[in-house]
Design a protein around this motif. Sequence first.
Motif, short mmCIF file in Angstrom:
data_model
loop_
_atom_site.label_atom_id
_atom_site.label_comp_id
_atom_site.label_asym_id
_atom_site.label_seq_id
_atom_site.Cartn_x
_atom_site.Cartn_y
_atom_site.Cartn_z
N HIS A 1 0.84 -1.09 0.03
CA HIS A 1 -0.14 0.16 -0.02
C HIS A 1 0.92 1.25 0.14
O HIS A 1 1.88 1.30 0.57
N SER B 1 0.17 5.60 0.19
CA SER B 1 -0.67 6.81 0.69
C SER B 1 -0.45 8.10 -0.02
O SER B 1 -1.04 9.04 0.42
N THR C 1 6.04 13.88 -2.04
CA THR C 1 6.51 13.37 -0.69
C THR C 1 7.51 14.40 -0.18
O THR C 1 7.33 14.80 1.02
N TYR D 1 1.46 10.77 2.18
CA TYR D 1 0.98 11.11 3.61
C TYR D 1 1.79 10.23 4.55
O TYR D 1 2.72 10.89 5.35
N HIS D 2 1.96 9.02 4.66
CA HIS D 2 2.73 8.11 5.45
C HIS D 2 4.23 8.17 5.10
O HIS D 2 5.11 8.29 6.03
N GLU D 3 4.46 8.31 3.55
CA GLU D 3 5.75 8.62 3.15
C GLU D 3 6.46 9.49 3.45
O GLU D 3 7.84 9.68 3.82
#
Length: 78
Positions: A26, A28, A63, A31-33
Amino acid sequence: MDVFLAKGWNVCLFDFSGSGLSDGSHISLGYHEARDLDAIVNNMRISGNRRFLLWGRSMGAATSMLYLMLSYLLPQSD
């Protein structure tokens, strides 16, 4: 990256989780990266690096921009 190495720069190449050769399934879309990038930059700072050039394509560029925006908004610990 040969251009940067020829200038004597340290280079850190990586794949985000869920991309390239990294584990995970997955993404994002930044966002999480951005948090992952924060961990990488902090690790590089601990290793003595003080100046950074972030370069990415597509989601990597997004990112990098999100990371930079968050770094201005979130408190930094030194």
